[in-house]
Write a protein that holds these residues in place. Structure first.
Motif, PDB file in Angstrom:
ATOM      1  N   ARG A 297       0.862  -1.192   0.000  1.00 29.03           N
ATOM      2  CA  ARG A 297       0.000   0.000   0.000  1.00 29.03           C
ATOM      3  C   ARG A 297       0.892   1.234   0.000  1.00 29.03           C
ATOM      4  O   ARG A 297       1.414   1.629   1.035  1.00 29.03           O
ATOM      5  CB  ARG A 297      -0.926   0.005   1.212  1.00 29.03           C
ATOM      6  CG  ARG A 297      -1.940  -1.134   1.221  1.00 29.03           C
ATOM      7  CD  ARG A 297      -2.779  -1.165   2.493  1.00 29.03           C
ATOM      8  NE  ARG A 297      -2.039  -1.009   3.727  1.00 29.03           N
ATOM      9  CZ  ARG A 297      -1.355  -1.962   4.358  1.00 29.03           C
ATOM     10  NH1 ARG A 297      -1.316  -3.181   3.847  1.00 29.03           N
ATOM     11  NH2 ARG A 297      -0.723  -1.717   5.487  1.00 29.03           N
TER      12      ARG A 297
ATOM     13  N   THR B 112      -0.406   2.258  -5.397  1.00 28.16           N
ATOM     14  CA  THR B 112      -1.144   1.000  -5.399  1.00 28.16           C
ATOM     15  C   THR B 112      -2.648   1.239  -5.462  1.00 28.16           C
ATOM     16  O   THR B 112      -3.138   2.331  -5.163  1.00 28.16           O
ATOM     17  CB  THR B 112      -0.794   0.183  -4.136  1.00 28.16           C
ATOM     18  OG1 THR B 112      -0.989   1.009  -2.987  1.00 28.16           O
ATOM     19  CG2 THR B 112       0.651  -0.295  -4.182  1.00 28.16           C
ATOM     20  N   LYS B 113      -3.355   0.203  -5.844  1.00 24.67           N
ATOM     21  CA  LYS B 113      -4.819   0.263  -5.925  1.00 24.67           C
ATOM     22  C   LYS B 113      -5.380   0.696  -4.569  1.00 24.67           C
ATOM     23  O   LYS B 113      -4.895   0.276  -3.519  1.00 24.67           O
ATOM     24  CB  LYS B 113      -5.362  -1.113  -6.311  1.00 24.67           C
ATOM     25  CG  LYS B 113      -6.852  -1.125  -6.528  1.00 24.67           C
ATOM     26  CD  LYS B 113      -7.333  -2.478  -6.997  1.00 24.67           C
ATOM     27  CE  LYS B 113      -8.832  -2.423  -7.191  1.00 24.67           C
ATOM     28  NZ  LYS B 113      -9.353  -3.674  -7.702  1.00 24.67           N
ATOM     29  N   ASN B 114      -6.404   1.542  -4.607  1.00 26.99           N
ATOM     30  CA  ASN B 114      -7.076   2.073  -3.420  1.00 26.99           C
ATOM     31  C   ASN B 114      -6.203   3.022  -2.604  1.00 26.99           C
ATOM     32  O   ASN B 114      -6.453   3.235  -1.427  1.00 26.99           O
ATOM     33  CB  ASN B 114      -7.623   0.954  -2.527  1.00 26.99           C
ATOM     34  CG  ASN B 114      -8.652   0.122  -3.252  1.00 26.99           C
ATOM     35  OD1 ASN B 114      -9.501   0.652  -3.965  1.00 26.99           O
ATOM     36  ND2 ASN B 114      -8.574  -1.190  -3.100  1.00 26.99           N
ATOM     37  N   SER B 115      -5.168   3.570  -3.246  1.00 28.35           N
ATOM     38  CA  SER B 115      -4.344   4.580  -2.594  1.00 28.35           C
ATOM     39  C   SER B 115      -4.445   5.867  -3.405  1.00 28.35           C
ATOM     40  O   SER B 115      -5.340   6.009  -4.241  1.00 28.35           O
ATOM     41  CB  SER B 115      -2.893   4.110  -2.471  1.00 28.35           C
ATOM     42  OG  SER B 115      -2.159   5.024  -1.670  1.00 28.35           O
TER      43      SER B 115
END
Length: 159
Positions: free
Chosen positions: A102, A128-131
């Motif tokens: 993350r 990263t994804k969802n960051s």
């Protein structure tokens, strides 16, 4: 937390919400200045119980380095001196990011169009994804060209 921080208060409040939501195991920030934001981010990670902060600056002044290294939150901070758009510096960042799941990226160094664009090209793959990838001080686009004559600020040149 004892070090100056050069940010709008509402931006720092937004960052603490982002950090709390994402719970990054690595925060990469270009631009260190006095180190206040590095220490703030490290303190948020300390509350979460995990994570590191990596700060990059073309010139880490000795008195700032000493103060950052003596701070209790330094245990979560790594600093690299050099230009954030130097390929060798970027390689060091990618090496330190290996194994992190993350990653939050904060761009707050040289605020010229070309410099920020190069940082985006170099570092956006790390996010990263969802960051998030946060670009600070975009207000420079709305400021007069000579507002800070001693700072490298600039609007994108129209062609």
């Amino acid at each position: 937390m004892g070090r100056p921080i050069i940010q709008f208060p509402q931006d720092i409040m937004a960052m603490q919400e982002i950090i709390w939501q994402v719970k990054p195991d690595l925060i990469v920030e270009t631009g260190i200045a006095h180190g206040g934001s590095l220490i703030f981010y490290a303190s948020m990670l300390e509350l979460i119980g995990e994570g590191q902060v990596l700060g990059i600056d073309v010139d880490i002044r000795q008195h700032n380095r000493v103060e950052i290294e003596q701070h209790p939150m330094f245990k979560r901070i790594t600093m690299i001196e050099g230009s954030s758009i130097d390929e060798e510096i970027a390689k060091q960042v990618y090496d330190l990011a290996k194994g992190k799941s993350r990653i939050l990226l904060v761009l707050d160094s040289n605020h010229t169009h070309d410099h920020v664009l190069k940082e985006l090209e170099l570092y956006s793959p790390l996010v990263t994804k969802n960051s998030y990838l946060v670009v600070f001080d975009t207000v420079v686009e709305d400021m007069p060209e000579d507002f800070f004559p001693d700072r490298p600020l600039g609007k994108r040149q129209q062609s």
